[in-house]
Design a protein around this motif. Sequence first.
Motif, PDB file in Angstrom:
ATOM      1  N   PHE A 376     -56.277 -11.642  -0.372  1.00 41.24           N
ATOM      2  CA  PHE A 376     -55.430 -12.653  -0.996  1.00 41.24           C
ATOM      3  C   PHE A 376     -54.608 -13.377   0.079  1.00 41.24           C
ATOM      4  O   PHE A 376     -53.959 -12.750   0.916  1.00 41.24           O
ATOM      5  CB  PHE A 376     -54.491 -12.007  -2.021  1.00 41.24           C
ATOM      6  CG  PHE A 376     -55.207 -11.396  -3.196  1.00 41.24           C
ATOM      7  CD1 PHE A 376     -55.644 -12.192  -4.250  1.00 41.24           C
ATOM      8  CD2 PHE A 376     -55.459 -10.032  -3.242  1.00 41.24           C
ATOM      9  CE1 PHE A 376     -56.299 -11.624  -5.326  1.00 41.24           C
ATOM     10  CE2 PHE A 376     -56.116  -9.460  -4.319  1.00 41.24           C
ATOM     11  CZ  PHE A 376     -56.540 -10.264  -5.365  1.00 41.24           C
ATOM     12  N   ASN A 377     -54.638 -14.725   0.040  1.00 43.78           N
ATOM     13  CA  ASN A 377     -53.824 -15.552   0.941  1.00 43.78           C
ATOM     14  C   ASN A 377     -53.974 -15.118   2.399  1.00 43.78           C
ATOM     15  O   ASN A 377     -52.998 -14.755   3.062  1.00 43.78           O
ATOM     16  CB  ASN A 377     -52.351 -15.510   0.529  1.00 43.78           C
ATOM     17  CG  ASN A 377     -52.122 -16.093  -0.854  1.00 43.78           C
ATOM     18  OD1 ASN A 377     -52.730 -17.099  -1.220  1.00 43.78           O
ATOM     19  ND2 ASN A 377     -51.268 -15.440  -1.630  1.00 43.78           N
ATOM     20  N   GLY A 382     -54.890 -22.446  11.952  1.00 37.88           N
ATOM     21  CA  GLY A 382     -54.776 -23.900  11.870  1.00 37.88           C
ATOM     22  C   GLY A 382     -54.990 -24.441  10.477  1.00 37.88           C
ATOM     23  O   GLY A 382     -54.273 -25.326  10.018  1.00 37.88           O
ATOM     24  N   GLU A 383     -55.979 -23.909   9.767  1.00 36.51           N
ATOM     25  CA  GLU A 383     -56.319 -24.393   8.438  1.00 36.51           C
ATOM     26  C   GLU A 383     -55.329 -23.876   7.390  1.00 36.51           C
ATOM     27  O   GLU A 383     -54.611 -22.899   7.625  1.00 36.51           O
ATOM     28  CB  GLU A 383     -57.737 -23.949   8.070  1.00 36.51           C
ATOM     29  CG  GLU A 383     -58.819 -24.498   8.990  1.00 36.51           C
ATOM     30  CD  GLU A 383     -58.955 -25.998   8.891  1.00 36.51           C
ATOM     31  OE1 GLU A 383     -58.774 -26.547   7.776  1.00 36.51           O
ATOM     32  OE2 GLU A 383     -59.221 -26.632   9.925  1.00 36.51           O
ATOM     33  N   PRO A 384     -55.288 -24.509   6.206  1.00 37.03           N
ATOM     34  CA  PRO A 384     -54.392 -24.042   5.139  1.00 37.03           C
ATOM     35  C   PRO A 384     -54.766 -22.635   4.676  1.00 37.03           C
ATOM     36  O   PRO A 384     -55.931 -22.241   4.684  1.00 37.03           O
ATOM     37  CB  PRO A 384     -54.614 -25.063   4.019  1.00 37.03           C
ATOM     38  CG  PRO A 384     -55.169 -26.268   4.694  1.00 37.03           C
ATOM     39  CD  PRO A 384     -55.971 -25.763   5.848  1.00 37.03           C
ATOM     40  N   THR A 385     -53.761 -21.872   4.264  1.00 39.46           N
ATOM     41  CA  THR A 385     -53.975 -20.516   3.770  1.00 39.46           C
ATOM     42  C   THR A 385     -54.715 -20.533   2.438  1.00 39.46           C
ATOM     43  O   THR A 385     -54.415 -21.331   1.556  1.00 39.46           O
ATOM     44  CB  THR A 385     -52.621 -19.796   3.601  1.00 39.46           C
ATOM     45  OG1 THR A 385     -52.027 -19.637   4.874  1.00 39.46           O
ATOM     46  CG2 THR A 385     -52.798 -18.431   2.950  1.00 39.46           C
ATOM     47  N   GLU A 386     -55.696 -19.662   2.294  1.00 38.95           N
ATOM     48  CA  GLU A 386     -56.398 -19.488   1.030  1.00 38.95           C
ATOM     49  C   GLU A 386     -57.009 -18.093   0.994  1.00 38.95           C
ATOM     50  O   GLU A 386     -57.015 -17.373   1.997  1.00 38.95           O
ATOM     51  CB  GLU A 386     -57.479 -20.553   0.850  1.00 38.95           C
ATOM     52  CG  GLU A 386     -58.551 -20.574   1.934  1.00 38.95           C
ATOM     53  CD  GLU A 386     -59.579 -21.668   1.696  1.00 38.95           C
ATOM     54  OE1 GLU A 386     -60.367 -21.520   0.737  1.00 38.95           O
ATOM     55  OE2 GLU A 386     -59.594 -22.644   2.463  1.00 38.95           O
ATOM     56  N   ASP A 387     -57.500 -17.692  -0.175  1.00 34.76           N
ATOM     57  CA  ASP A 387     -58.156 -16.397  -0.301  1.00 34.76           C
ATOM     58  C   ASP A 387     -59.439 -16.378   0.536  1.00 34.76           C
ATOM     59  O   ASP A 387     -60.069 -17.416   0.772  1.00 34.76           O
ATOM     60  CB  ASP A 387     -58.512 -16.112  -1.757  1.00 34.76           C
ATOM     61  CG  ASP A 387     -57.294 -15.961  -2.645  1.00 34.76           C
ATOM     62  OD1 ASP A 387     -56.176 -15.819  -2.096  1.00 34.76           O
ATOM     63  OD2 ASP A 387     -57.450 -16.008  -3.886  1.00 34.76           O
ATOM     64  N   MET A 388     -59.824 -15.183   0.965  1.00 34.84           N
ATOM     65  CA  MET A 388     -61.065 -15.021   1.715  1.00 34.84           C
ATOM     66  C   MET A 388     -61.847 -13.844   1.137  1.00 34.84           C
ATOM     67  O   MET A 388     -61.273 -12.796   0.823  1.00 34.84           O
ATOM     68  CB  MET A 388     -60.778 -14.763   3.199  1.00 34.84           C
ATOM     69  CG  MET A 388     -62.040 -14.622   4.035  1.00 34.84           C
ATOM     70  SD  MET A 388     -61.723 -14.003   5.698  1.00 34.84           S
ATOM     71  CE  MET A 388     -61.311 -12.290   5.335  1.00 34.84           C
ATOM     72  N   HIS A 389     -63.161 -14.019   1.024  1.00 34.96           N
ATOM     73  CA  HIS A 389     -64.054 -12.958   0.576  1.00 34.96           C
ATOM     74  C   HIS A 389     -64.925 -12.528   1.754  1.00 34.96           C
ATOM     75  O   HIS A 389     -65.238 -13.330   2.636  1.00 34.96           O
ATOM     76  CB  HIS A 389     -64.964 -13.449  -0.553  1.00 34.96           C
ATOM     77  CG  HIS A 389     -64.231 -13.967  -1.750  1.00 34.96           C
ATOM     78  ND1 HIS A 389     -64.199 -13.293  -2.952  1.00 34.96           N
ATOM     79  CD2 HIS A 389     -63.520 -15.103  -1.942  1.00 34.96           C
ATOM     80  CE1 HIS A 389     -63.503 -13.984  -3.833  1.00 34.96           C
ATOM     81  NE2 HIS A 389     -63.079 -15.094  -3.242  1.00 34.96           N
ATOM     82  N   GLN A 390     -65.353 -11.250   1.732  1.00 35.14           N
ATOM     83  CA  GLN A 390     -66.282 -10.789   2.769  1.00 35.14           C
ATOM     84  C   GLN A 390     -67.196  -9.707   2.215  1.00 35.14           C
ATOM     85  O   GLN A 390     -66.819  -8.946   1.322  1.00 35.14           O
ATOM     86  CB  GLN A 390     -65.531 -10.303   4.005  1.00 35.14           C
ATOM     87  CG  GLN A 390     -64.617  -9.126   3.803  1.00 35.14           C
ATOM     88  CD  GLN A 390     -63.968  -8.681   5.104  1.00 35.14           C
ATOM     89  OE1 GLN A 390     -64.118  -9.300   6.147  1.00 35.14           O
ATOM     90  NE2 GLN A 390     -63.249  -7.581   5.051  1.00 35.14           N
ATOM     91  N   ILE A 391     -68.406  -9.667   2.762  1.00 34.84           N
ATOM     92  CA  ILE A 391     -69.346  -8.603   2.453  1.00 34.84           C
ATOM     93  C   ILE A 391     -69.155  -7.509   3.487  1.00 34.84           C
ATOM     94  O   ILE A 391     -68.935  -7.788   4.671  1.00 34.84           O
ATOM     95  CB  ILE A 391     -70.801  -9.121   2.439  1.00 34.84           C
ATOM     96  CG1 ILE A 391     -71.754  -8.023   1.959  1.00 34.84           C
ATOM     97  CG2 ILE A 391     -71.219  -9.705   3.776  1.00 34.84           C
ATOM     98  CD1 ILE A 391     -73.162  -8.526   1.693  1.00 34.84           C
ATOM     99  N   GLY A 491     -50.939 -11.191  15.070  1.00 36.83           N
ATOM    100  CA  GLY A 491     -51.360 -12.334  14.264  1.00 36.83           C
ATOM    101  C   GLY A 491     -50.625 -12.345  12.943  1.00 36.83           C
ATOM    102  O   GLY A 491     -49.871 -11.425  12.612  1.00 36.83           O
ATOM    103  N   ASP A 492     -50.850 -13.403  12.156  1.00 40.57           N
ATOM    104  CA  ASP A 492     -50.134 -13.570  10.890  1.00 40.57           C
ATOM    105  C   ASP A 492     -50.878 -12.999   9.690  1.00 40.57           C
ATOM    106  O   ASP A 492     -50.357 -13.045   8.572  1.00 40.57           O
ATOM    107  CB  ASP A 492     -49.859 -15.062  10.649  1.00 40.57           C
ATOM    108  CG  ASP A 492     -48.894 -15.651  11.660  1.00 40.57           C
ATOM    109  OD1 ASP A 492     -48.005 -14.904  12.125  1.00 40.57           O
ATOM    110  OD2 ASP A 492     -49.036 -16.844  11.999  1.00 40.57           O
ATOM    111  N   LEU A 493     -52.104 -12.501   9.896  1.00 36.46           N
ATOM    112  CA  LEU A 493     -52.829 -11.913   8.768  1.00 36.46           C
ATOM    113  C   LEU A 493     -52.068 -10.706   8.247  1.00 36.46           C
ATOM    114  O   LEU A 493     -51.846  -9.724   8.970  1.00 36.46           O
ATOM    115  CB  LEU A 493     -54.241 -11.503   9.187  1.00 36.46           C
ATOM    116  CG  LEU A 493     -55.081 -10.820   8.103  1.00 36.46           C
ATOM    117  CD1 LEU A 493     -55.364 -11.784   6.951  1.00 36.46           C
ATOM    118  CD2 LEU A 493     -56.381 -10.273   8.668  1.00 36.46           C
ATOM    119  N   SER A 494     -51.659 -10.767   6.992  1.00 33.41           N
ATOM    120  CA  SER A 494     -50.896  -9.684   6.353  1.00 33.41           C
ATOM    121  C   SER A 494     -51.113  -9.831   4.851  1.00 33.41           C
ATOM    122  O   SER A 494     -50.331 -10.484   4.161  1.00 33.41           O
ATOM    123  CB  SER A 494     -49.414  -9.783   6.722  1.00 33.41           C
ATOM    124  OG  SER A 494     -48.670  -8.719   6.168  1.00 33.41           O
ATOM    125  N   SER A 495     -52.202  -9.222   4.358  1.00 33.74           N
ATOM    126  CA  SER A 495     -52.665  -9.532   3.006  1.00 33.74           C
ATOM    127  C   SER A 495     -53.026  -8.291   2.214  1.00 33.74           C
ATOM    128  O   SER A 495     -53.643  -7.370   2.745  1.00 33.74           O
ATOM    129  CB  SER A 495     -53.914 -10.417   3.073  1.00 33.74           C
ATOM    130  OG  SER A 495     -53.668 -11.619   3.740  1.00 33.74           O
TER     131      SER A 495
END
Length: 512
Positions: A376-377, A382-391, A491-495
């Motif tokens: 989530f988020n 650089g790009e806008p924050t959004e949800d990400m999915h991964q396999i 980094g800023d990833l904290s989800s």
Amino acid sequence: MKKHIFLFAIVCITQFIYSQNDNIPEKKTQKGFGKIDFLSIKMPETTIPNESNMGFTGIHYNLMMNDWSYAGLGIYGAVTGERGGFFTLGINAGIKKYFTNNFYLDTGFHFGGGGGKSAPDGGGAFILPHFNLGYNFKDLSINSGWSYVNFFDGGEIKGHQLNVGLEIPLDFSYADYDVAENDYSFDGLQKSNWNVNSKKSSLMLHLNNLEIKGDDTNKNVQNFGRATIRLAGFEIASYLSKNWFTFVKFDGAYDGIKAGYMDVFLGGGYHLPFNKNRTNILAKFGVGAGGGGGVDSQGGFLIYPDISIEQKIFDAFFISVNKGYVMSPNSHFYTSSYGLGLKYYVERNGIISDENSFSEGIFKGIEVITKQDLYFNAKRDGEPTEDMHQISVQINFDLNKNLYIAGQTSFANFGNAGAYAEGIVGLGMQTNPFINDKTSFFAQVLGGAAGGGDISTGEGFIVKPSAGFNYQLNNTLSLRTAAGYVKAKGGDLSSPFINLGIKYNLSFLKMN
């Protein structure tokens, strides 16, 4: 009276031995095959004028579900063109039908996620169906035909192409997972169908370092100086004989340069033991793919010569120190490699060995989980924050009934982060089954390398705790779901995240 006691004891002992043999787990065989394939993908014209085709090669392992259908996993990497560091992970499914004793038709598809090297891969999700004609030479088969690739989640890579593949049968023996951690006497196993030659394998968790080399005109030296790329990963080896072995090796960067570099190698080597088998020297050579994190590996094809020395520390555990090179054949990307690893050797699925004598056997559990994650988020650089999915694919090796070590790799497939990937390891705990012996809870903490796709992971180190439960469907399959949190250092990833997947579990015989 003494005679009666003696006869009673003999009867009890005989019954005990008979019961032990009668209770030896059934030895089952799973048919499967390994595959290496290659296709040349026409690239759209985007940031690179007149871009050449991307040579895409894959390593797969598939299980035969019955006489004509299969399913499995595969990883692809770029080896020619201009997109070194482009990797994907996915699932396979197909039908293989013989129409003569040797000729067969193979039709199926691969679905996965990934990307890299600023390629127009969108969110990373892609499909790769194929229709091939093959010929079986008994110990190997070759096939070739039509395939189609489409990075359909906002990507621009799509098109038809020929593919060519090489397959070898790779069957394995196993027992049901519910006998994991049960041990049996050597005498009892001798009277069972486990009384065959054992097979030797090893698993190593390691930290590697790639020190960038070259003169001042080298593009990577100009970009990074002579920086050291620090990697974490794992290596699995299977022995063909007492000394010769094959291996597959995966690494991802967690420090030294911007996150995103990874490499994958397939190769072979020679094992020389001495000092009463307490010390080993190993010479290895591998070929594979690598790149990302700003590294210029051109098309991505790399070679890996290496020599290592190992010292036994206890039981079947060894400390390994290695020195070698990771480089492109023309030395455009050229690094000196050195590292440290913890290796575990196992004699499995048989009680006869030329090297060792055994007193008992224990069944060890292995779980392979294929799942889809939702972050989530997920913060971007650089790009806008959004949800990400991964396999994601995770492999658990049971240390005992409730504790396991885990390795996991994941690739983005939706959410505008196609080049994002993870390679992490850690520990987990799980409860004994309850509620009709079908449900169990688990908690785990994994950490390691992650980066790419503009996801804000700094230099690449993440920590990923989670908890969830399994629900058993049959002897080998379970549903698995979890929730957790992922945090990047630097980094800023904290989800928060959730996932849902399928777990395939079994056990193998380990001799002591």
